[in-house]
Scaffold this motif. Structure first.
Motif, PDB file in Angstrom:
ATOM      1  N   ARG A   1     -58.424 -97.989  42.744  1.00  0.00           N
ATOM      2  CA  ARG A   1     -59.872 -98.166  42.650  1.00  0.00           C
ATOM      3  C   ARG A   1     -60.544 -96.970  42.027  1.00  0.00           C
ATOM      4  O   ARG A   1     -61.502 -97.095  41.294  1.00  0.00           O
ATOM      5  CB  ARG A   1     -60.443 -98.392  44.049  1.00  0.00           C
ATOM      6  CG  ARG A   1     -60.471 -99.867  44.317  1.00  0.00           C
ATOM      7  CD  ARG A   1     -61.311-100.213  45.508  1.00  0.00           C
ATOM      8  NE  ARG A   1     -60.754-101.421  46.072  1.00  0.00           N
ATOM      9  CZ  ARG A   1     -60.401-101.549  47.330  1.00  0.00           C
ATOM     10  NH1 ARG A   1     -60.593-100.557  48.162  1.00  0.00           N
ATOM     11  NH2 ARG A   1     -59.894-102.669  47.752  1.00  0.00           N
ATOM     12  N   ARG A   2     -60.017 -95.794  42.344  1.00  0.00           N
ATOM     13  CA  ARG A   2     -60.689 -94.605  41.829  1.00  0.00           C
ATOM     14  C   ARG A   2     -59.924 -93.980  40.660  1.00  0.00           C
ATOM     15  O   ARG A   2     -60.271 -92.918  40.169  1.00  0.00           O
ATOM     16  CB  ARG A   2     -60.885 -93.572  42.940  1.00  0.00           C
ATOM     17  CG  ARG A   2     -59.596 -93.082  43.564  1.00  0.00           C
ATOM     18  CD  ARG A   2     -59.867 -91.932  44.490  1.00  0.00           C
ATOM     19  NE  ARG A   2     -60.285 -90.758  43.768  1.00  0.00           N
ATOM     20  CZ  ARG A   2     -59.417 -89.867  43.242  1.00  0.00           C
ATOM     21  NH1 ARG A   2     -58.128 -90.030  43.392  1.00  0.00           N
ATOM     22  NH2 ARG A   2     -59.861 -88.812  42.589  1.00  0.00           N
TER      23      ARG A   2
ATOM     24  N   SER B   1     -58.589 -92.866  37.145  1.00  0.00           N
ATOM     25  CA  SER B   1     -59.124 -92.708  35.788  1.00  0.00           C
ATOM     26  C   SER B   1     -58.042 -93.092  34.806  1.00  0.00           C
ATOM     27  O   SER B   1     -56.996 -92.486  34.793  1.00  0.00           O
ATOM     28  CB  SER B   1     -59.521 -91.253  35.558  1.00  0.00           C
ATOM     29  OG  SER B   1     -60.317 -90.797  36.611  1.00  0.00           O
ATOM     30  N   SER B   2     -58.297 -94.096  34.039  1.00  0.00           N
ATOM     31  CA  SER B   2     -57.225 -94.542  33.138  1.00  0.00           C
ATOM     32  C   SER B   2     -57.231 -93.736  31.857  1.00  0.00           C
ATOM     33  O   SER B   2     -58.235 -93.241  31.428  1.00  0.00           O
ATOM     34  CB  SER B   2     -57.408 -96.010  32.818  1.00  0.00           C
ATOM     35  OG  SER B   2     -58.706 -96.254  32.365  1.00  0.00           O
TER      36      SER B   2
END
Lengths: 350, 294
Positions: free
Chosen positions: A346-347, A349-350
């Motif tokens: 959910r958190r 960073s891609s």
């Protein structure tokens, strides 16, 4: 989403299905014959009142397939974590396809949940089936196991019952977790393997012995717990097996020979014999032995004098209790890692 | 005016490095917006934030009236074609369309099929065997058939040859005409944007240097060449200035006509204009840019 997961997974699933079908076929073809041979041999030897030799011969004959099958069940969960868990997400990250799939109208959590459920449940169902099939197949062998291969001993226990399922589920989620945290396939695979193997060693050594208070017992000597002896001018020395004669599957934690005064003797330590004992414990020639126990008289005399095997062990009857506790531990770890995965994705960073 | 995207003091940090910081901008709806800037300006980060692929470290971002929080409803409204137009190499073209249909409630199957047929792609071809241009077209098809209100494309044509580039942008333009939606397209090549975009944003070091409709930008920017001079009238905003001993060249922005006869006034191309802004990276035109946006 289920369709996509299945589409990406079906190749590996087919491969695993083929391997399992092959193993299953071998088990089904050889199992009944082996069981029949076991019950026939057992009733023969029970008629003579001496079965140690039968157990040894029977186990020796099937030792290769026994080890092979056990190894397959032991290795499978690690392979699943290594080849399926770790690359599941890192492959997407490395190819950039996460940017494609994470921008469809499906949340990342749902995407991960479907992957976890579809593949995780398939993996667990398959390993559960395999574990139970192997438990069924090896039942005669586990009953006549040589020491070191007792049913409750770490390596065999890990490859029986329902724990392979728990290991496989855990290894799969562990692979996904390391993949998510590390983000690259090869390091994730290496770390997955390292953690999984470390845990597979640590739990039986440090945790599993304490699942239950072990039984302490002084056991009469017999061919079931004495591996060999050496005659000495000063008397004789015995070498014990890590086995309980009345409970071939028991996991022996400590094992000593104690003399009539209750002192522990070192392995092979020579103790003096009475003249009766000296006579009883002189080896017989094969022609004098027949079908009976060649050492029967000797053991009778030693037991009469009060020599005993002092052992602590976990009995075979605790098998399912231990299986349950171990499965529970791994299930808890799996759930914790799953939670971590969802929190992270959910958190992330891609 | 409706905005598809509003950013206020937006920032994204990776560890200690800020990929984007103090970025404020507003993108009006109904445009094909070109986002240009040098590498490292924060274009990709800004677009990924807008698509909900990243979570901002600070500031506020509103896309189509909602937070790009990765929720299904927000994802459905925003299409995103990532840099290098990724596709599953093991899946066929047809399976990609099926993926889109399964994962998007608003999927336009007809549009997707028609586009693939028009492009002459073999539906059974695996994406791994497609050329770069074909793969980009496939990724664009996925983005279009989702029927988003806003389609974001991050350097979609950077790795394509000129012909594939033209076909890609043409396809995009046709889709914009057919179906009404906004587009934000990033590139570091202005020539790509010149044919496509009607609105331009120049982003340098996370800051918007200039933003506005292309026609308006071109009509308000001029190059002045004449005898050396250091000061210009106050209604003429200097974008860049170069001087030799005797001559000065200014790129200025002004809404008023230029009457001074000592200047030779020339029109700027879009590329000249962008380069003029890029040549002065130290200057932040926070205030004046808003004038042009109106």
């Amino acid at each position: 989403m289920i369709w996509l997961t299945w589409r990406q997974f079906r190749g590996s699933a087919a491969l695993m299905g083929a391997v399992l079908a092959l193993v299953g076929l071998v088990l089904v073809l050889t199992g009944p014959g082996m069981a029949a041979e076991y019950s026939k041999g057992l009733s023969n030897c029970l008629a003579n009142g001496f079965c140690d030799r039968f157990y040894n011969d029977f186990f020796d004959r099937y030792q290769q397939p026994f080890l092979g099958v056990t190894l397959v069940v032991l290795v499978l969960p690690a392979l699943i974590g290594f080849f399926w868990g770790a690359p599941l997400i890192t492959r997407e990250l490395e190819n950039g396809t996460h940017l494609l799939v994470w921008n469809q109208s499906v949340t990342r959590s749902r995407w991960l949940a479907v992957k976890l459920l579809v593949i995780g449940l398939t993996v667990m169902a398959a390993t559960c089936l395999l574990g139970l099939a192997v438990t069924w197949w090896s039942d005669p062998l586990d009953k006549s196991a040589a020491d070191g291969w007792a049913l409750m001993s770490p390596l065999v226990f890990d490859a029986r019952g329902i724990v392979p399922m728990a290991y496989a589920g855990f290894a799969f989620v562990l692979g996904i977790t390391t993949g998510l945290l590390i983000g690259r396939t090869l390091p994730a695979m290496a770390v997955t393997l390292l953690i999984f193997v470390g845990l597979q060693l640590a739990v039986p050594m440090l945790v599993r012995p304490h699942f239950q208070a072990p039984i302490s017992a002084n056991v009469a000597l017999s061919g079931g717990n004495v591996e060999g002896f050496n005659r000495d001018p000063g008397g004789m020395g015995l070498k014990l097996r890590d086995q309980i004669p009345t409970d071939a599957g028991a996991w022996v934690l400590t094992n000593h020979l104690v003399n009539p005064q209750g002192r522990k003797l070192a392995d092979g330590e020579v103790f003096p014999l009475t003249p009766e004992g000296d006579k009883a414990c002189t080896p017989l020639s094969p022609s004098q032995v027949g079908q009976g126990d060649p050492m029967g008289a000797c053991f009778a005399e030693l037991n009469r004098l009060g020599y005993r095997q002092a052992a602590t062990y976990h009995p075979t009857r605790s098998f399912w209790l231990f299986q349950g506790i171990e499965t529970g531990i791994y299930a808890a770890l799996t759930i914790a890692l799953t939670w971590l995965c969802f929190w992270w994705i959910r958190r992330r960073s891609s | 005016m409706n905005s598809v995207l509003v950013a206020q003091d937006l920032g994204k940090r990776y560890g200690r490095r800020w990929a984007l910081r103090d970025c404020s901008l507003e993108i009006p709806a109904g445009h094909v917006v070109g986002l240009v800037g040098p590498n490292g300006a924060g274009k990709t980060t800004l677009l990924k934030l807008a698509a909900g692929q990243l979570v901002p470290s600070e500031g506020r971002l509103t896309v189509l009236g909602g937070q790009p929080d990765g929720s299904a409803s927000q994802l459905a409204k925003v299409g995103f074609v990532a840099q290098d137009t990724p596709a599953y190499s093991g899946l066929s073209v047809e399976e990609h369309l099926r993926l889109g249909a399964r994962l998007n409630p608003g999927w336009d199957a007809e549009l997707a099929r028609d586009r693939i047929a028009k492009l002459g792609l073999d539906p059974r071809q695996r994406a791994g065997k497609l050329s770069g241009g074909q793969r980009a077209q496939l990724a664009l098809t996925l983005g279009l058939a989702k029927r988003p209100e806003l389609l974001i494309l991050d350097e979609p044509v950077a790795s394509l040859d000129p012909l594939a580039r033209r076909e890609f942008l043409q396809g995009l333009m046709e889709a914009v005409v057919d179906h009404d939606f906004s587009v934000v397209l990033s590139s570091h090549l202005v020539s790509d944007l010149e044919r496509t975009c009607d609105y331009l944003i120049v982003l340098i070091g996370s800051r918007v240097q200039v933003a506005g409709e292309v026609d308006k930008l071109l009509s308000t920017h001029h190059r002045l060449t004449g005898p050396r001079r250091d000061h210009l009238p106050s209604d003429q905003h200097v974008v860049s200035a170069t001087h030799t001993d005797r001559q000065s060249t200014f790129v200025i922005r002004t809404d008023s006509p230029i009457h001074d006869p000592s200047w030779a006034v020339t029109q700027l191309t879009l590329e000249d204009l962008v380069l003029a802004y890029m040549a002065t990276p130290g200057r932040v035109h926070a205030g004046p840019t808003l004038e042009v946006q109106r």
